[in-house]
Design a protein around this motif. Structure first.
Motif, PDB file in Angstrom:
ATOM      1  N   VAL A  20      -4.607  -7.740  -4.195  1.00 26.69           N
ATOM      2  CA  VAL A  20      -4.327  -9.161  -4.429  1.00 26.69           C
ATOM      3  C   VAL A  20      -3.270  -9.301  -5.519  1.00 26.69           C
ATOM      4  N   GLU A  21      -3.432  -8.564  -6.611  1.00 26.71           N
ATOM      5  CA  GLU A  21      -2.473  -8.651  -7.714  1.00 26.71           C
ATOM      6  C   GLU A  21      -1.069  -8.226  -7.270  1.00 26.71           C
ATOM      7  N   ALA A  22      -0.976  -7.134  -6.509  1.00 28.23           N
ATOM      8  CA  ALA A  22       0.325  -6.669  -6.036  1.00 28.23           C
ATOM      9  C   ALA A  22       0.964  -7.684  -5.097  1.00 28.23           C
ATOM     10  N   LEU A  23       0.164  -8.281  -4.212  1.00 30.32           N
ATOM     11  CA  LEU A  23       0.698  -9.292  -3.295  1.00 30.32           C
ATOM     12  C   LEU A  23       1.144 -10.533  -4.055  1.00 30.32           C
ATOM     13  N   ILE A  24       0.379 -10.928  -5.059  1.00 30.25           N
ATOM     14  CA  ILE A  24       0.758 -12.088  -5.870  1.00 30.25           C
ATOM     15  C   ILE A  24       2.064 -11.802  -6.598  1.00 30.25           C
ATOM     16  N   ASP A  25       2.194 -10.571  -7.140  1.00 27.49           N
ATOM     17  CA  ASP A  25       3.450 -10.204  -7.806  1.00 27.49           C
ATOM     18  C   ASP A  25       4.622 -10.325  -6.847  1.00 27.49           C
ATOM     19  N   ASP A  26       4.436  -9.869  -5.601  1.00 27.57           N
ATOM     20  CA  ASP A  26       5.494  -9.981  -4.594  1.00 27.57           C
ATOM     21  C   ASP A  26       5.813 -11.447  -4.307  1.00 27.57           C
ATOM     22  N   VAL A  27       4.779 -12.272  -4.185  1.00 27.44           N
ATOM     23  CA  VAL A  27       4.976 -13.700  -3.912  1.00 27.44           C
ATOM     24  C   VAL A  27       5.709 -14.351  -5.071  1.00 27.44           C
ATOM     25  N   GLU A  28       5.327 -14.000  -6.299  1.00 28.55           N
ATOM     26  CA  GLU A  28       5.988 -14.582  -7.463  1.00 28.55           C
ATOM     27  C   GLU A  28       7.461 -14.179  -7.506  1.00 28.55           C
ATOM     28  N   ALA A  29       7.760 -12.938  -7.161  1.00 30.47           N
ATOM     29  CA  ALA A  29       9.154 -12.488  -7.128  1.00 30.47           C
ATOM     30  C   ALA A  29       9.925 -13.250  -6.048  1.00 30.47           C
ATOM     31  N   ASP A  30       9.305 -13.415  -4.869  1.00 31.68           N
ATOM     32  CA  ASP A  30       9.939 -14.176  -3.792  1.00 31.68           C
ATOM     33  C   ASP A  30      10.160 -15.626  -4.217  1.00 31.68           C
ATOM     34  N   LEU A  31       9.154 -16.208  -4.862  1.00 28.70           N
ATOM     35  CA  LEU A  31       9.256 -17.589  -5.320  1.00 28.70           C
ATOM     36  C   LEU A  31      10.394 -17.728  -6.317  1.00 28.70           C
TER      37      LEU A  31
ATOM     38  N   LEU B  86       0.818  -1.207   0.000  1.00 29.33           N
ATOM     39  CA  LEU B  86       0.000   0.000   0.000  1.00 29.33           C
ATOM     40  C   LEU B  86       0.856   1.263   0.000  1.00 29.33           C
ATOM     41  N   GLU B  87       1.954   1.240   0.760  1.00 29.01           N
ATOM     42  CA  GLU B  87       2.849   2.402   0.768  1.00 29.01           C
ATOM     43  C   GLU B  87       3.502   2.593  -0.587  1.00 29.01           C
ATOM     44  N   ARG B  88       3.837   1.512  -1.256  1.00 27.37           N
ATOM     45  CA  ARG B  88       4.492   1.571  -2.564  1.00 27.37           C
ATOM     46  C   ARG B  88       3.521   1.999  -3.669  1.00 27.37           C
ATOM     47  N   ASN B  89       2.260   1.554  -3.580  1.00 23.14           N
ATOM     48  CA  ASN B  89       1.306   1.769  -4.662  1.00 23.14           C
ATOM     49  C   ASN B  89       0.231   2.804  -4.375  1.00 23.14           C
ATOM     50  N   GLY B  90       0.096   3.225  -3.143  1.00 22.11           N
ATOM     51  CA  GLY B  90      -0.982   4.151  -2.814  1.00 22.11           C
ATOM     52  C   GLY B  90      -2.296   3.407  -2.630  1.00 22.11           C
ATOM     53  N   VAL B  91      -3.378   4.027  -3.011  1.00 23.46           N
ATOM     54  CA  VAL B  91      -4.711   3.439  -2.840  1.00 23.46           C
ATOM     55  C   VAL B  91      -4.883   2.261  -3.791  1.00 23.46           C
ATOM     56  N   LEU B  92      -5.298   1.127  -3.234  1.00 23.12           N
ATOM     57  CA  LEU B  92      -5.568  -0.069  -4.038  1.00 23.12           C
ATOM     58  C   LEU B  92      -6.876  -0.691  -3.573  1.00 23.12           C
ATOM     59  N   GLY B  93      -7.686  -1.115  -4.528  1.00 25.96           N
ATOM     60  CA  GLY B  93      -8.869  -1.897  -4.212  1.00 25.96           C
ATOM     61  C   GLY B  93      -8.467  -3.335  -3.963  1.00 25.96           C
ATOM     62  N   TRP B  94      -9.442  -4.161  -3.659  1.00 29.42           N
ATOM     63  CA  TRP B  94      -9.194  -5.573  -3.372  1.00 29.42           C
ATOM     64  C   TRP B  94      -8.393  -6.240  -4.484  1.00 29.42           C
TER      65      TRP B  94
END
Length: 129
Positions: A90-101, A78-86
């Motif tokens: 979810v998409e931003a968190l998935i992107d983070d998970v994919e990068a971690d993976l 949220l700090e990186r992207n500002g206001v985000l809807g559901w």
């Protein structure tokens, strides 16, 4: 080992169950690991495993402990992207998970702990004993 180090958890399920989970994970655009981890945590929201195992799975009405690591990830997104809807969250968190993976898969391959097998259609644990 630090509390936030990741470790493997292995379980066995019937092939049909794995295929159902794979399809559901794909539908949610999640890895199978992230899907299973999310479903386990979601199931724990209303259940606590008693120490005596005699009434395992019985509802206790207690909340599970907060997942500070996940909360921190949400705040970072949220700090990186500002206001985000559901959906955006979810998409931003998935992107983070994919990068971690991706990073973890590379590290495990560099350590020769896993390798990609085209023949088997995915990553496999090497005999590193």
């Amino acid at each position: 080992m630090a509390d936030d180090d990741r470790v493997a958890v292995k379980t066995y399920v019937p092939q049909y169950q794995k295929e159902i989970w794979r399809a559901q994970a794909d539908a949610l655009e999640m890895s199978q690991s992230e899907f299973i981890r999310t479903m386990v945590q979601a199931g724990r929201q209303e259940f606590e495993i008693p120490s005596d195992q005699s009434s395992a799975g019985a509802p206790t009405g207690t909340e599970s402990e907060p997942d500070d690591e996940f909360a921190d990830r949400i705040l970072e997104v949220l700090e990186r992207n500002g206001v985000l809807g559901w959906d955006g969250l979810v998409e931003a968190l998935i992107d983070d998970v994919e990068a971690d993976l991706d990073a973890e898969l590379q590290r495990l391959q560099d350590e020769n702990t896993i390798r990609y097998s085209g023949r088997e259609g995915g990553y496999v644990v090497t005999n590193h004993d």
